[in-house]
Design a protein around this motif. Sequence first.
Motif, PDB file in Angstrom:
ATOM      1  N   LYS A  14       0.829  -1.210   0.000  1.00 54.77           N
ATOM      2  CA  LYS A  14       0.000   0.000   0.000  1.00 54.77           C
ATOM      3  C   LYS A  14       0.859   1.253   0.000  1.00 54.77           C
ATOM      4  N   ASP A  15       1.967   1.205   0.753  1.00 53.94           N
ATOM      5  CA  ASP A  15       2.833   2.362   0.927  1.00 53.94           C
ATOM      6  C   ASP A  15       4.268   1.860   1.063  1.00 53.94           C
ATOM      7  N   VAL A  20       8.842  -0.508   4.072  1.00 49.09           N
ATOM      8  CA  VAL A  20      10.274  -0.583   4.363  1.00 49.09           C
ATOM      9  C   VAL A  20      10.520  -0.357   5.854  1.00 49.09           C
ATOM     10  N   GLU A  21       9.872   0.648   6.413  1.00 52.54           N
ATOM     11  CA  GLU A  21      10.074   0.953   7.834  1.00 52.54           C
ATOM     12  C   GLU A  21       9.545  -0.173   8.722  1.00 52.54           C
ATOM     13  N   TRP A  22       8.396  -0.749   8.379  1.00 48.34           N
ATOM     14  CA  TRP A  22       7.810  -1.823   9.183  1.00 48.34           C
ATOM     15  C   TRP A  22       8.713  -3.057   9.181  1.00 48.34           C
ATOM     16  N   TYR A  23       9.166  -3.483   8.001  1.00 55.67           N
ATOM     17  CA  TYR A  23      10.028  -4.667   7.935  1.00 55.67           C
ATOM     18  C   TYR A  23      11.374  -4.410   8.615  1.00 55.67           C
ATOM     19  N   GLY A  24      11.848  -3.181   8.570  1.00 57.45           N
ATOM     20  CA  GLY A  24      13.073  -2.843   9.283  1.00 57.45           C
ATOM     21  C   GLY A  24      12.890  -2.916  10.789  1.00 57.45           C
ATOM     22  N   LYS A  25      11.801  -2.331  11.273  1.00 60.42           N
ATOM     23  CA  LYS A  25      11.551  -2.296  12.725  1.00 60.42           C
ATOM     24  C   LYS A  25      11.122  -3.651  13.267  1.00 60.42           C
ATOM     25  N   MET A  26      10.211  -4.317  12.583  1.00 60.75           N
ATOM     26  CA  MET A  26       9.635  -5.553  13.120  1.00 60.75           C
ATOM     27  C   MET A  26      10.490  -6.792  12.870  1.00 60.75           C
ATOM     28  N   LEU A  27      11.160  -6.859  11.716  1.00 59.33           N
ATOM     29  CA  LEU A  27      11.902  -8.069  11.370  1.00 59.33           C
ATOM     30  C   LEU A  27      13.390  -7.814  11.133  1.00 59.33           C
ATOM     31  N   TYR A 123       2.701 -16.660  13.302  1.00 58.38           N
ATOM     32  CA  TYR A 123       2.056 -16.051  12.139  1.00 58.38           C
ATOM     33  C   TYR A 123       1.507 -14.680  12.520  1.00 58.38           C
ATOM     34  N   PHE A 124       1.558 -13.752  11.554  1.00 59.84           N
ATOM     35  CA  PHE A 124       1.042 -12.397  11.761  1.00 59.84           C
ATOM     36  C   PHE A 124       0.881 -11.746  10.390  1.00 59.84           C
ATOM     37  N   PHE A 125       0.316 -10.555  10.356  1.00 62.92           N
ATOM     38  CA  PHE A 125       0.108  -9.838   9.102  1.00 62.92           C
ATOM     39  C   PHE A 125       0.945  -8.568   9.076  1.00 62.92           C
ATOM     40  N   ASP A 126       1.493  -8.265   7.893  1.00 68.02           N
ATOM     41  CA  ASP A 126       2.232  -7.014   7.725  1.00 68.02           C
ATOM     42  C   ASP A 126       1.226  -5.886   7.473  1.00 68.02           C
ATOM     43  N   PRO A 127       1.672  -4.632   7.350  1.00 70.26           N
ATOM     44  CA  PRO A 127       0.714  -3.530   7.180  1.00 70.26           C
ATOM     45  C   PRO A 127      -0.049  -3.557   5.865  1.00 70.26           C
ATOM     46  N   ASN A 128       0.346  -4.422   4.946  1.00 72.52           N
ATOM     47  CA  ASN A 128      -0.342  -4.554   3.662  1.00 72.52           C
ATOM     48  C   ASN A 128      -1.387  -5.662   3.665  1.00 72.52           C
ATOM     49  N   GLY A 129      -1.452  -6.400   4.776  1.00 71.88           N
ATOM     50  CA  GLY A 129      -2.384  -7.513   4.871  1.00 71.88           C
ATOM     51  C   GLY A 129      -1.799  -8.835   4.419  1.00 71.88           C
ATOM     52  N   HIS A 130      -0.491  -8.871   4.105  1.00 73.08           N
ATOM     53  CA  HIS A 130       0.154 -10.126   3.725  1.00 73.08           C
ATOM     54  C   HIS A 130       0.456 -10.926   4.985  1.00 73.08           C
TER      55      HIS A 130
END
Length: 180
Positions: A14-15, A20-27, A123-130
Amino acid sequence: MKIEQMHHVAYRCKDAKETVEWYGKMLNMDFVLAIAEDHVPSTHDPDPYMHVFLDAGNGNVLAFFELPTKPEMGFDPNTPRWVQHIAFKVKDRDELIAFRDHLEKNGVEVLGVTDHSIFHSIYFFDPNGHRVELACPDPEEDQLLARLDEVKWQMLEEWSKTKRAPKHAEWLHAKELADV
């Protein structure tokens, strides 16, 4: 001819910046590359996009496309949300639990630890719903994989004829199902 390895796997987002920021912070994935064009190189369609690439470890790359001129992302109503997912390997169960705790502390709803016998997952969802899976090997992974290797072709053949789950490896989730 033989495939050497996965070059990258690409999903829509979506954005791009938020992703990029979410995958950097979370994973803890590093942002390695961005490509943006006004035309798609393969089709030559006029379609602006941002293509971002993240380091998923060991030479694996996870990529995303942001497509601002396209309709909002959706999901296939005929495919359950748990089916299509991205799975990443982590070192061991301690690291898996550390990731689970980190994600939950940061407001991400996490399912599991699920014991698949050969590996354990959250299991969890990223901010895009994946849907995203983190998995660690079971200490007895090699022996368990050998058991599965012995029956893989019989299972596939039976499935192709009956479309019913063969029972050759029902031991995989027996412990998990006993806990339900």
